[in-house]
Design an enzyme around this catalytic site. Structure first.
Site, PDB file in Angstrom:
ATOM      1  N   ARG A 179       0.755  -1.111  -0.052  1.00 28.09           N
ATOM      2  CA  ARG A 179       0.015   0.003  -0.140  1.00 28.09           C
ATOM      3  C   ARG A 179       0.829   1.326   0.117  1.00 28.09           C
ATOM      4  NH1 ARG A 179      -3.570  -1.602   5.490  1.00 28.09           N
ATOM      5  NH2 ARG A 179      -3.638  -3.669   4.745  1.00 28.09           N
TER       6      ARG A 179
ATOM      7  N   ASP B 107       0.031   5.448   1.371  1.00 28.88           N
ATOM      8  CA  ASP B 107      -0.870   6.110   2.045  1.00 28.88           C
ATOM      9  C   ASP B 107      -1.391   7.217   1.434  1.00 28.88           C
ATOM     10  OD1 ASP B 107      -0.728   4.444   4.479  1.00 28.88           O
ATOM     11  OD2 ASP B 107       1.065   5.712   5.258  1.00 28.88           O
TER      12      ASP B 107
ATOM     13  N   ARG C 187       8.094   8.265   7.263  1.00 25.90           N
ATOM     14  CA  ARG C 187       7.823   9.418   7.197  1.00 25.90           C
ATOM     15  C   ARG C 187       7.992  10.024   8.814  1.00 25.90           C
ATOM     16  NH1 ARG C 187       1.542   9.262   5.605  1.00 25.90           N
ATOM     17  NH2 ARG C 187       1.367  11.266   6.528  1.00 25.90           N
TER      18      ARG C 187
END
Lengths: 247, 247
Positions: A50, A52, A199
């Site tokens: 995935r 985000d 992040r």
């Protein structure tokens, strides 16, 4: 017949990669297009992983099955032009029926773009996050090296994830300053990354560069596995999934 | 007290530079911000010239008057941060009260970005137009040179403009191919450009590169002053006002 495709997307207007009811996602849009191209017969898409909401991809890899073979370039062109304009299809190739974008062993490279010039560029707003305060780039370059190697990255992931084993290996973690664009480009290559790990690593490195944290904070977070010691999660618009390399 | 400012903008979401009722324009947004900063007393903005709907600027120049002096960097910061995020303010300086962004003699440089790679980049959609068909770049490089010099550019402007004198001088007209980005960058510097002139010149050069027109078509359009002989107007998203140089 199974096909592998390399795609890019501008993540700005997607609620992430993964299919969700009632929101616009990359997987959802690709499945809509492929299902239409397949005469209305549902086609499912599997991604290498995935991304985000708001995160971009330069080289995400997916696979999907079609009931019959098609010339690869024709299929690439059709999927590219019939997909929304914030998704591009770079290449398509036939793969064995048991090939799997997610489970096939692979390494991933991510880039994070942090603009530091003044004023903020109107042209990069969607593709870099912004930090207009002092940053000691050499200090950040020393600190980022402590992320390389095999570590338990619990302290850099969001709590509540479903993954048990949080040990991952980062082969390369580096950053350079692009003077023309006034952007710091962070590069991370590894055998897998946890939810929000990159992040959170970038948010911590920014705190170090801004002299809020010492360099040693990286080792402390890895050792104590404590998310509270890390910096805030850096904004999604700076993050790009650059490449997925299958082994 | 008169101030000159260098600004950039992402033209995507503006109906051009010039103030209009009921639509979002660069001039309109700047005047709103400056008027608010001036305690509600109307401030008018003058630009070096207009840009059309969807056209971008890297270095547009404006001027405006404020009733009292202000520190230049403070004013720049305030105007930059209080303007919408698709406008950036790069510099501000005090100028004499009779200095005028439009009437002060100046030269302008425009760039036009034409992406030719496949697939179209999802990251450049707003900042380059797209032409995925064969182009003979060397032929275009020969043709563009015929635009340099002092000519009557009637054949390259939209009909119905209010400007009488259509003679302008182009000091430099050139193009180069950026291989990494797969973009052709056209550069035009001159003492002034007519309405849609650059986009019509680019549209004609694309026809020449695609072998629909001979190189000589440029001279023919200049000589016969016939818009019908030129190519279609190239899309606005590729055009950037790069620099205004006052003499």
């Amino acid at each position: 017949m199974r096909f592998k495709a390399v795609i890019s997307y501008d993540g700005t207007d997607f609620t992430g990669f993964q299919r969700q009811n009632d929101t616009r996602t990359v997987q959802g849009e690709l499945e809509k297009t492929l299902t239409r191209m397949n005469g209305g017969q549902m086609v499912q898409v599997q991604g290498s992983g995935r991304t985000d909401s708001g995160v971009h991809a330069l080289g995400q890899v997916i696979h999907f099955d079609l009931p019959q073979g098609r010339p690869e370039e024709k299929l690439r062109f059709a999927l590219d032009t019939q997909s929304p304009e914030d998704i591009a299809v770079h290449s398509i190739e036939k793969v064995p029926d048991d090939w799997h974008a997610r489970y096939q062993p692979h390494e991933k490279t991510y880039e994070y773009h942090l603009e530091i010039g003044k004023p903020r560029s109107v042209f990069n707003r969607r593709f870099a996050s912004y930090f207009p305060y002092p940053l000691d780039i050499e200090k950040m370059q020393k600190a980022i090296k402590y992320l390389e190697g095999t570590h338990d990255f619990t302290g850099f992931t969001a709590t509540g994830g479903s993954v048990e084993d949080k040990v991952r290996t980062i082969y390369e973690a580096s950053l350079r300053y692009d003077k023309d664009q006034e952007i710091i480009i962070f590069t991370f290559s590894g055998n897998g990354f946890l939810y929000k790990q990159i992040r959170n690593m970038v948010g911590t490195l920014i705190k170090i560069g801004n002299d809020r944290f010492p360099i040693e904070r990286i080792e402390e977070i890895l050792e104590k596995k404590d998310r509270q010691l890390a910096g805030p999660t850096a904004h999604p618009e700076g993050l790009f999934l650059k490449e997925v390399r299958y082994l």
